[in-house]
Design a protein around this motif. Structure first.
Motif, PDB file in Angstrom:
ATOM      1  N   TYR A  25      27.673  21.958  49.665  1.00 38.38           N
ATOM      2  CA  TYR A  25      29.131  22.000  49.172  1.00 38.38           C
ATOM      3  C   TYR A  25      29.359  21.836  47.712  1.00 38.38           C
ATOM      4  N   LEU A  26      28.125  21.390  46.880  1.00 37.65           N
ATOM      5  CA  LEU A  26      28.443  21.072  45.610  1.00 37.65           C
ATOM      6  C   LEU A  26      27.503  21.947  44.762  1.00 37.65           C
ATOM      7  N   GLY A  27      26.483  22.525  45.050  1.00 35.25           N
ATOM      8  CA  GLY A  27      25.526  23.455  44.416  1.00 35.25           C
ATOM      9  C   GLY A  27      24.077  22.872  44.007  1.00 35.25           C
ATOM     10  N   ASP A  28      23.588  23.417  43.321  1.00 37.93           N
ATOM     11  CA  ASP A  28      22.158  23.113  42.934  1.00 37.93           C
ATOM     12  C   ASP A  28      22.333  21.992  41.804  1.00 37.93           C
ATOM     13  N   LEU A  29      21.970  20.947  41.794  1.00 36.31           N
ATOM     14  CA  LEU A  29      21.955  19.877  41.038  1.00 36.31           C
ATOM     15  C   LEU A  29      20.665  19.456  40.557  1.00 36.31           C
ATOM     16  N   THR A  30      20.398  19.281  39.356  1.00 33.22           N
ATOM     17  CA  THR A  30      19.069  18.635  39.117  1.00 33.22           C
ATOM     18  C   THR A  30      19.019  17.080  39.635  1.00 33.22           C
ATOM     19  N   PRO A  31      17.643  16.300  39.540  1.00 35.83           N
ATOM     20  CA  PRO A  31      17.706  15.069  40.283  1.00 35.83           C
ATOM     21  C   PRO A  31      18.684  14.173  39.483  1.00 35.83           C
ATOM     22  N   LEU A  32      18.425  14.181  37.859  1.00 33.43           N
ATOM     23  CA  LEU A  32      19.341  13.554  37.111  1.00 33.43           C
ATOM     24  C   LEU A  32      20.833  13.506  37.422  1.00 33.43           C
ATOM     25  N   GLN A  33      21.320  14.892  37.681  1.00 35.05           N
ATOM     26  CA  GLN A  33      22.736  15.186  37.810  1.00 35.05           C
ATOM     27  C   GLN A  33      23.359  14.636  39.273  1.00 35.05           C
ATOM     28  N   GLU A  34      22.298  14.851  40.153  1.00 33.46           N
ATOM     29  CA  GLU A  34      22.616  13.991  41.703  1.00 33.46           C
ATOM     30  C   GLU A  34      22.928  12.611  41.258  1.00 33.46           C
ATOM     31  N   SER A  35      21.948  11.916  40.670  1.00 33.97           N
ATOM     32  CA  SER A  35      21.972  10.568  40.410  1.00 33.97           C
ATOM     33  C   SER A  35      23.282  10.152  39.392  1.00 33.97           C
ATOM     34  N   CYS A  36      23.737  10.940  38.501  1.00 31.13           N
ATOM     35  CA  CYS A  36      25.144  10.610  38.120  1.00 31.13           C
ATOM     36  C   CYS A  36      26.153  10.747  38.811  1.00 31.13           C
ATOM     37  N   LEU A  37      26.163  11.632  39.764  1.00 31.97           N
ATOM     38  CA  LEU A  37      27.324  11.775  40.660  1.00 31.97           C
ATOM     39  C   LEU A  37      27.239  10.620  41.665  1.00 31.97           C
ATOM     40  N   ILE A  38      26.317  10.276  42.066  1.00 35.05           N
ATOM     41  CA  ILE A  38      26.045   9.236  43.398  1.00 35.05           C
ATOM     42  C   ILE A  38      26.208   7.882  42.512  1.00 35.05           C
ATOM     43  N   ARG A  39      26.137   7.740  41.282  1.00 38.13           N
ATOM     44  CA  ARG A  39      26.267   6.291  40.514  1.00 38.13           C
ATOM     45  C   ARG A  39      27.718   6.300  40.213  1.00 38.13           C
ATOM     46  N   LEU A  40      28.329   7.179  39.797  1.00 35.39           N
ATOM     47  CA  LEU A  40      29.884   7.432  39.406  1.00 35.39           C
ATOM     48  C   LEU A  40      30.496   7.081  40.711  1.00 35.39           C
TER      49      LEU A  40
END
Length: 691
Positions: free
Chosen positions: A235-250
């Motif tokens: 549903y959100l697309g291919d994210l790098t591990p660090l981008q996934e981390s930013c999304l989860i933390r925010l």
């Protein structure tokens, strides 16, 4: 600065015991991780019933760093200590790692957990978090940080692939099942010796969320809710591990500060992309936008906004199928639009409302297309036809309205425009572009494709982005387009300046929220008179700027009429002009009025909801006051930067946006029941989806 990482929940569709068998094959070395040179077992413990196994290893890593840096540091390899606690009874593996090399200069701490999927006991979940804190490193702190984060991101990406590789290897060897642990029967010849099994934390329930039904729906989330990696990809697309981390933390920060009410993941991700995944910058603009949406009730715009007839007849824009990437396509025939007539007939605010409704509709269509095409679609394409654009479109009030619209859209709808096709640009276009381009974000400008004359008809033109069969007829295609042709707005529809001003005031005051400015020594206070005891005062407020302290007081007598803004006595007018003070300085706390709730300190960006059951009739005063910076407790002299920061904060005003309501105890009980029922229904729906 401490760098942090938080992974989404990654799911292996294999039983926990089989995943553990695959995991053990990573030791003592792993050819799939070239930097992982070797590992030695330092200590190992197993409980008597073999339900608990603890092992500590010293791992040797060959870090891919410049040779010069290795020579300065005086090392060729980096050593880590890894502690694994495997609990067969609970079916969990907790992994804790930290660096041994340069531990006085660099602190790396990692936590991982394998556990059983809460909805399917034949699946295994994996979570990972880490922190990197570089104290000092021979002046190469920035370089070391970049190397560490790069290699860590690379190892995260390989992590799941490695487990899946060993799972396939086990399958090729005919191992597709590993029995679960079970207590051994007691021996008849030996007495049973009780074994104390160390208590391990149980992994919290993971609720893998279904995509919400509407684009602006506010999700009611529990603090333990987590994002699933497969959900992110779908549903959100291919994210790098660090981008996934930013999304989860925010997202987690929003859950904590906004008391469980957060925007959708797609919405959060747009703001992160707009600031290149800088969490601090994204959080700032996102909080400002959420406050703006709440104040003007933009979430309900599609249900409440009804376009005036003049817009239906003369606004030359509309939705038209989708482009080749599945993005919704919006067509605007700007050259045929009478901007002066629309502004004179409707006013700037009505036009802004209409453009906002277009953006809200675009978000809704993106969500629908995501479901239709089976891939994430988070933005749309806009086609602007400039045929007919001339100097009359550069009428100053019209340009001013356009710049205001661009400013609001840029601030609140970042990364929603996938591509802007500007066709048939005339000679006057550079003048318009010079006026508006400074107000458009650089990332947005990169998405503009401009064609002069009929250049759009050739190779590299419109057919590269839009299927030939849906090109509108007025652009040489065969598809009928329902976008109005426009024309001049009759002067009989023009309205006076006074009528437009009254209409604009009505549009932006159609909100249940009020705003107030708070200065040092000048709190904002709200009076509520209670006739019946056991009534319930409810409140919902957002701290838009600065930090505030929220108090509730009770008094048997009514305060005097509100005093004037104290700044006005010095010839200064308050910018907001909406600061009300009720409690007189001559009043004594405990004698003239009393505190009925403990003070609540609220940070900038927080959203606070609460209620108070009144015990006595009388007058209740809700107060928001300036929260001063605490005095420095240390005996050391303060740094210049700290002093300047303190002066800057202390001289700055605070701002809150609030809504209050008084309910009878019966009405409050009913509303609470409805709220709890809604939350329960939502949770059941999510569980049904994950099944």
């Amino acid at each position: 600065m401490v760098q942090k990482y938080q992974s989404p929940v990654r799911v292996y569709k294999h039983p926990f015991e089989l995943v553990m068998a695959a995991y053990e094959r990573r030791f003592p070395t792993c050819h799939l991780i070239p930097m992982f040179v070797d590992s030695d077992v330092i200590s190992e413990e197993t409980s008597e019933d073999r339900s608990f196994h603890k092992i500590e290893r010293r791992c040797k890593l060959d870090v891919d760093a410049p040779r010069l840096l290795k020579r300065i540091a005086g090392v060729d390899y980096v050593y880590f200590i890894q502690k694994n606690s495997l609990n067969h009874r609970e079916r969990t593996l907790h992994i804790e790692s930290h660096n041994e090399t340069f531990s006085n200069r660099v602190i790396i701490h990692e936590l991982c957990c394998y556990s059983v999927h809460p909805e399917n006991e034949e699946w295994t979940c994996f979570e990972q978090s880490a922190s990197l804190d570089i104290k000092s490193f021979f002046g190469f702190e920035s370089t070391v940080e970049k190397i560490a984060m790069k290699q860590y991101a690379s190892s995260i990406k390989k992590g799941k692939e490695i487990i899946e590789y060993y799972l396939r290897e086990l399958e090729e060897e005919g191992i597709t099942y590993v029995p679960r642990w079970s207590p051994c029967p007691p021996s008849p010849t030996k007495p049973v010796v009780p074994v104390v099994i160390p208590a391990l934390p149980i992994t919290p329930t993971i609720s893998i969320e279904a995509p919400p039904e509407s684009v602006n729906e506010i999700q009611v989330c529990k603090e333990g809710n987590k994002l699933d990696a497969d959900y992110i990809k779908r549903y959100l697309g291919d994210l790098t591990p660090l981008q996934e981390s930013c999304l989860i933390r925010l997202r987690r920060w929003l859950q904590e500060t906004h008391k469980g009410k957060i925007p959708k993941d797609e919405h959060i991700l747009r703001f992160l992309r707009a600031r290149d995944f800088n969490i601090d910058k994204a959080r700032e603009i996102l909080c400002q936008s959420l406050t703006w949406r709440k104040q003007h009730q933009v979430d309900y715009l599609l249900d409440t906004w009804s376009s005036p007839q003049v817009l239906h007849d003369y606004y030359t824009g509309g939705w038209h199928h989708h482009d080749k990437d599945g993005r919704p396509l919006y067509i605007l025939r700007l050259g045929h639009m009478d901007t002066k007539g629309l502004v004179r007939a409707l006013g700037e605010e009505s036009l802004l409302r209409h453009v906002l409704s277009i953006n809200e509709e675009g978000l809704r269509r993106c969500e629908e297309n995501t479901k239709v095409f089976g891939r994430p679609i988070s933005c749309w394409t806009c086609l602007v036809d400039l045929e007919g654009l001339n100097m009359r479109h550069l009428w100053r009030p019209g340009v001013k309205a356009l710049l205001r619209i661009i400013e609001v859209v840029e601030a609140n709808y970042p990364e929603t425009l996938g591509r802007l096709l500007i066709l048939r640009a005339p000679r006057v276009f550079p003048v318009l572009w010079t006026l508006v381009s400074p107000f458009i974000d650089e990332n947005t400008r990169k998405k503009f494709l401009i064609y002069a004359g009929n250049d759009y008809q050739g190779p590299g033109g419109l057919v590269d982005y839009i299927d030939k069969e849906i090109i509108p007829d007025f652009l040489g295609g065969e598809c009928m387009c329902e976008v109005p042709e426009g024309g001049l707005v009759p002067k009989s529809l023009y309205r006076t300046a006074e009528e437009l001003e009254n209409d604009e005031i009505r549009l932006w005051t159609e909100t249940i929220y009020q705003s107030a400015s708070i200065f040092k020594g000048a709190p904002h206070e709200l009076l509520i008179e209670i006739i019946d005891a056991s009534s319930v005062i409810t409140w919902d407020f957002d701290v838009c700027k600065g930090d505030v302290i929220f108090n509730i007081y009770h008094s048997k007598r009514a305060p005097q009429p509100p005093r004037k803004d104290p700044l006005a006595t010095h010839g200064i007018t308050s910018p907001a002009g909406n600061n009300v003070q009720l409690i007189d300085k001559s009043w004594l706390l405990g004698q003239d009025y009393s505190m009925v709730e403990s003070p609540l300190t609220c940070k900038e960006g927080e959203s606070v909801q609460g209620s108070h059951v009144t015990r006595w009739p009388g007058f209740y005063i809700l107060q928001w006051r300036f929260h001063s910076m605490p005095a420095c407790a240390t005996t050391n002299l303060p740094r210049v930067d700290d002093v300047l920061a303190t002066l800057q904060v202390s001289s700055h005003k605070c701002k809150v946006m609030y809504y209050t309501e008084v309910l009878g105890s019966e009405d409050f009980s009913k509303s609470l029941f409805i709220y709890l029922y809604t939350c329960t229904s939502f949770h059941i729906t999510c569980k049904h989806f994950t099944s």
